[in-house]
Design a protein around this motif. Structure first.
Motif, PDB file in Angstrom:
ATOM      1  N   ALA A   1       0.837  -1.209   0.000  1.00  0.00           N
ATOM      2  CA  ALA A   1       0.000   0.000   0.000  1.00  0.00           C
ATOM      3  C   ALA A   1       0.868   1.255   0.000  1.00  0.00           C
ATOM      4  O   ALA A   1       0.550   2.251  -0.664  1.00  0.00           O
ATOM      5  N   MET A   2       1.978   1.233   0.738  1.00  0.00           N
ATOM      6  CA  MET A   2       2.897   2.367   0.769  1.00  0.00           C
ATOM      7  C   MET A   2       3.517   2.627  -0.602  1.00  0.00           C
ATOM      8  O   MET A   2       3.600   3.775  -1.056  1.00  0.00           O
ATOM      9  N   ILE A   3       3.963   1.563  -1.266  1.00  0.00           N
ATOM     10  CA  ILE A   3       4.560   1.721  -2.592  1.00  0.00           C
ATOM     11  C   ILE A   3       3.523   2.281  -3.560  1.00  0.00           C
ATOM     12  O   ILE A   3       3.829   3.142  -4.399  1.00  0.00           O
ATOM     13  N   ASN A   4       2.292   1.813  -3.422  1.00  0.00           N
ATOM     14  CA  ASN A   4       1.206   2.324  -4.256  1.00  0.00           C
ATOM     15  C   ASN A   4       0.998   3.819  -4.020  1.00  0.00           C
ATOM     16  O   ASN A   4       0.808   4.595  -4.956  1.00  0.00           O
ATOM     17  N   ALA A   5       1.071   4.228  -2.753  1.00  0.00           N
ATOM     18  CA  ALA A   5       0.896   5.640  -2.410  1.00  0.00           C
ATOM     19  C   ALA A   5       2.054   6.498  -2.924  1.00  0.00           C
ATOM     20  O   ALA A   5       1.857   7.665  -3.280  1.00  0.00           O
ATOM     21  N   ARG A   6       3.243   5.939  -2.978  1.00  0.00           N
ATOM     22  CA  ARG A   6       4.411   6.681  -3.475  1.00  0.00           C
ATOM     23  C   ARG A   6       4.264   7.009  -4.954  1.00  0.00           C
ATOM     24  O   ARG A   6       4.695   8.059  -5.410  1.00  0.00           O
ATOM     25  N   ASN A   7       3.706   6.054  -5.702  1.00  0.00           N
ATOM     26  CA  ASN A   7       3.412   6.299  -7.122  1.00  0.00           C
ATOM     27  C   ASN A   7       4.653   6.728  -7.908  1.00  0.00           C
ATOM     28  O   ASN A   7       4.656   7.729  -8.624  1.00  0.00           O
ATOM     29  N   THR A   8       5.734   5.946  -7.780  1.00  0.00           N
ATOM     30  CA  THR A   8       6.979   6.257  -8.477  1.00  0.00           C
ATOM     31  C   THR A   8       7.043   5.527  -9.819  1.00  0.00           C
ATOM     32  O   THR A   8       6.368   4.517 -10.023  1.00  0.00           O
ATOM     33  N   PRO A   9       7.882   6.009 -10.732  1.00  0.00           N
ATOM     34  CA  PRO A   9       7.974   5.367 -12.045  1.00  0.00           C
ATOM     35  C   PRO A   9       8.670   4.014 -12.044  1.00  0.00           C
ATOM     36  O   PRO A   9       8.570   3.266 -13.018  1.00  0.00           O
ATOM     37  N   PHE A  10       9.388   3.689 -10.962  1.00  0.00           N
ATOM     38  CA  PHE A  10      10.075   2.395 -10.907  1.00  0.00           C
ATOM     39  C   PHE A  10       9.912   1.823  -9.503  1.00  0.00           C
ATOM     40  O   PHE A  10      10.265   2.470  -8.517  1.00  0.00           O
ATOM     41  N   ALA A  11       9.374   0.610  -9.419  1.00  0.00           N
ATOM     42  CA  ALA A  11       9.142  -0.024  -8.120  1.00  0.00           C
ATOM     43  C   ALA A  11       9.723  -1.427  -8.117  1.00  0.00           C
ATOM     44  O   ALA A  11       9.559  -2.181  -9.086  1.00  0.00           O
ATOM     45  N   VAL A  12      10.422  -1.768  -7.035  1.00  0.00           N
ATOM     46  CA  VAL A  12      11.024  -3.085  -6.874  1.00  0.00           C
ATOM     47  C   VAL A  12      10.338  -3.783  -5.704  1.00  0.00           C
ATOM     48  O   VAL A  12      10.278  -3.248  -4.590  1.00  0.00           O
ATOM     49  N   PHE A  13       9.831  -4.990  -5.956  1.00  0.00           N
ATOM     50  CA  PHE A  13       9.186  -5.789  -4.921  1.00  0.00           C
ATOM     51  C   PHE A  13       9.959  -7.087  -4.744  1.00  0.00           C
ATOM     52  O   PHE A  13      10.111  -7.860  -5.695  1.00  0.00           O
ATOM     53  N   ASP A  14      10.443  -7.321  -3.521  1.00  0.00           N
ATOM     54  CA  ASP A  14      11.184  -8.551  -3.232  1.00  0.00           C
ATOM     55  C   ASP A  14      10.223  -9.571  -2.620  1.00  0.00           C
ATOM     56  O   ASP A  14       9.851  -9.479  -1.451  1.00  0.00           O
ATOM     57  N   GLU A  15       9.816 -10.533  -3.422  1.00  0.00           N
ATOM     58  CA  GLU A  15       8.879 -11.591  -3.026  1.00  0.00           C
ATOM     59  C   GLU A  15       7.620 -11.033  -2.350  1.00  0.00           C
ATOM     60  O   GLU A  15       7.357 -11.287  -1.175  1.00  0.00           O
ATOM     61  N   PRO A  16       6.829 -10.260  -3.074  1.00  0.00           N
ATOM     62  CA  PRO A  16       5.628  -9.661  -2.480  1.00  0.00           C
ATOM     63  C   PRO A  16       4.582 -10.683  -2.067  1.00  0.00           C
ATOM     64  O   PRO A  16       3.717 -10.384  -1.240  1.00  0.00           O
ATOM     65  N   GLU A  17       4.661 -11.896  -2.615  1.00  0.00           N
ATOM     66  CA  GLU A  17       3.666 -12.914  -2.271  1.00  0.00           C
ATOM     67  C   GLU A  17       3.920 -13.590  -0.936  1.00  0.00           C
ATOM     68  O   GLU A  17       3.041 -14.261  -0.388  1.00  0.00           O
ATOM     69  N   ALA A  18       5.114 -13.410  -0.371  1.00  0.00           N
ATOM     70  CA  ALA A  18       5.478 -14.096   0.866  1.00  0.00           C
ATOM     71  C   ALA A  18       4.579 -13.671   2.023  1.00  0.00           C
ATOM     72  O   ALA A  18       4.418 -12.488   2.300  1.00  0.00           O
ATOM     73  N   GLY A  19       3.969 -14.643   2.681  1.00  0.00           N
ATOM     74  CA  GLY A  19       3.181 -14.371   3.875  1.00  0.00           C
ATOM     75  C   GLY A  19       1.770 -13.894   3.617  1.00  0.00           C
ATOM     76  O   GLY A  19       1.039 -13.591   4.559  1.00  0.00           O
ATOM     77  N   ILE A  20       1.337 -13.840   2.365  1.00  0.00           N
ATOM     78  CA  ILE A  20      -0.014 -13.353   2.084  1.00  0.00           C
ATOM     79  C   ILE A  20      -0.817 -14.413   1.329  1.00  0.00           C
ATOM     80  O   ILE A  20      -1.639 -14.114   0.484  1.00  0.00           O
ATOM     81  N   ASP A  21      -0.592 -15.675   1.679  1.00  0.00           N
ATOM     82  CA  ASP A  21      -1.249 -16.747   0.958  1.00  0.00           C
ATOM     83  C   ASP A  21      -2.760 -16.773   1.160  1.00  0.00           C
ATOM     84  O   ASP A  21      -3.478 -17.365   0.365  1.00  0.00           O
ATOM     85  N   LEU A  22      -3.256 -16.141   2.216  1.00  0.00           N
ATOM     86  CA  LEU A  22      -4.695 -16.095   2.440  1.00  0.00           C
ATOM     87  C   LEU A  22      -5.371 -15.037   1.571  1.00  0.00           C
ATOM     88  O   LEU A  22      -6.583 -15.000   1.444  1.00  0.00           O
ATOM     89  N   TRP A  23      -4.563 -14.171   1.018  1.00  0.00           N
ATOM     90  CA  TRP A  23      -5.085 -13.142   0.114  1.00  0.00           C
ATOM     91  C   TRP A  23      -4.862 -13.648  -1.309  1.00  0.00           C
ATOM     92  O   TRP A  23      -3.765 -14.065  -1.653  1.00  0.00           O
ATOM     93  N   SER A  24      -5.876 -13.654  -2.133  1.00  0.00           N
ATOM     94  CA  SER A  24      -5.766 -14.267  -3.459  1.00  0.00           C
ATOM     95  C   SER A  24      -4.697 -13.581  -4.295  1.00  0.00           C
ATOM     96  O   SER A  24      -4.507 -12.366  -4.231  1.00  0.00           O
ATOM     97  N   PHE A  25      -3.993 -14.401  -5.097  1.00  0.00           N
ATOM     98  CA  PHE A  25      -2.991 -13.844  -5.993  1.00  0.00           C
ATOM     99  C   PHE A  25      -3.639 -12.940  -7.032  1.00  0.00           C
ATOM    100  O   PHE A  25      -3.009 -12.018  -7.543  1.00  0.00           O
ATOM    101  N   GLY A  26      -4.896 -13.207  -7.349  1.00  0.00           N
ATOM    102  CA  GLY A  26      -5.608 -12.346  -8.287  1.00  0.00           C
ATOM    103  C   GLY A  26      -5.673 -10.917  -7.791  1.00  0.00           C
ATOM    104  O   GLY A  26      -5.502  -9.965  -8.557  1.00  0.00           O
ATOM    105  N   SER A  27      -5.899 -10.748  -6.487  1.00  0.00           N
ATOM    106  CA  SER A  27      -5.957  -9.405  -5.905  1.00  0.00           C
ATOM    107  C   SER A  27      -4.596  -8.731  -5.947  1.00  0.00           C
ATOM    108  O   SER A  27      -4.491  -7.536  -6.234  1.00  0.00           O
ATOM    109  N   LEU A  28      -3.552  -9.488  -5.681  1.00  0.00           N
ATOM    110  CA  LEU A  28      -2.194  -8.944  -5.715  1.00  0.00           C
ATOM    111  C   LEU A  28      -1.842  -8.469  -7.124  1.00  0.00           C
ATOM    112  O   LEU A  28      -1.320  -7.374  -7.323  1.00  0.00           O
TER     113      LEU A  28
END
Length: 243
Positions: free
Chosen positions: A149-176
């Motif tokens: 959510a923070m990265i989304n709020a920053r709204n920068t032209p380049f974003a790096v996510f290191d394993e964003p799926e880790a620990g959020i298995d209860l939240w659907s990958f479709g939503s991610l």
């Protein structure tokens, strides 16, 4: 947008004096909408993400962002240029609320309604989280979503996510994936994702495979996925992450 020229990174053990090469002569150009980096444990994926973000300075080579040499710039200077970074293991901040963090990311004091909107996008019940402290009371999965959510709020032209799926298995990958797509629609930049998850790899315009610190393959999902998962059967994802 981002280019790595002959980037290498080595560490030397202070006791034994032995030098270990983590990244070896990495050459990359990243301009696509979604770029995914994958590979086995210890291949250098997280190190590469940190080199791009400015947390680690490469031993040799050059990094260019929008044509500017940023090799020796730190993480704050790169952030000011428009590079965002989401940690594999998000940091906790005692005494700071979730709304505070999102305001800092956005660069302005945002309203409760705005904070709630960002939290809702990542699948959190906003009213329960907006005024909570970012401390040990939050799980790793909750911290991951707040960081996205923070990265989304920053709204920068380049974003790096290191394993964003880790620990959020209860939240659907479709939503991610939907969050990433909306993020791109806002900034029209590039999103670089370090991942082991096939569903995320499947949305990538370009997939980069690292092995032993080198780029072993690079191409479209049609070119990379058959060989990548053909070697991994019967698993549907590359197991594990970098410690």
């Amino acid at each position: 947008m981002l280019e790595l020229q002959h980037v290498s990174y080595s560490v030397t053990d202070e006791v034994t004096g032995k030098t270990t090469d983590i990244l070896r002569d990495v050459n990359l150009k990243i301009d696509d909408r979604f770029v995914a980096i994958t590979g086995p444990n210890g291949s250098g994926k997280s190190t590469l993400a940190k080199v791009i973000a400015g947390i680690i300075t490469p031993t040799s080579g050059k990094i260019l962002f929008r044509g500017e040499d940023i090799t020796n710039l730190g993480i704050s200077e790169r952030a000011n240029l428009g590079i965002s970074y989401a940690f594999q293991q998000p940091v906790r901040f005692k005494g700071i609320t979730v709304r505070d963090l999102i305001s800092i990311a956005a660069g302005k004091d945002i309203s409760v309604a705005q904070a709630c909107a960002y939290l809702s996008e990542v699948g959190l019940c906003a009213k329960e989280y907006v005024n909570r402290e970012v401390n040990a009371s939050l799980s790793g999965g909750e911290l991951k979503r707040i960081e996205i959510a923070m990265i989304n709020a920053r709204n920068t032209p380049f974003a790096v996510f290191d394993e964003p799926e880790a620990g959020i298995d209860l939240w659907s990958f479709g939503s991610l994936i939907t969050v990433f797509e909306r993020m791109y629609e806002k900034n029209k930049g590039s999103i670089l994702i370090i991942t082991h998850q096939e569903r995320i790899l499947d949305i990538a315009d370009t997939i980069i495979v690292l092995a032993e610190g080198r780029v072993s393959a690079q191409g479209s999902k049609e070119e990379i996925l058959p060989d990548l998962f053909g070697m991994q059967k019967p698993c549907r994802a590359i197991v594990g992450g970098e410690g």
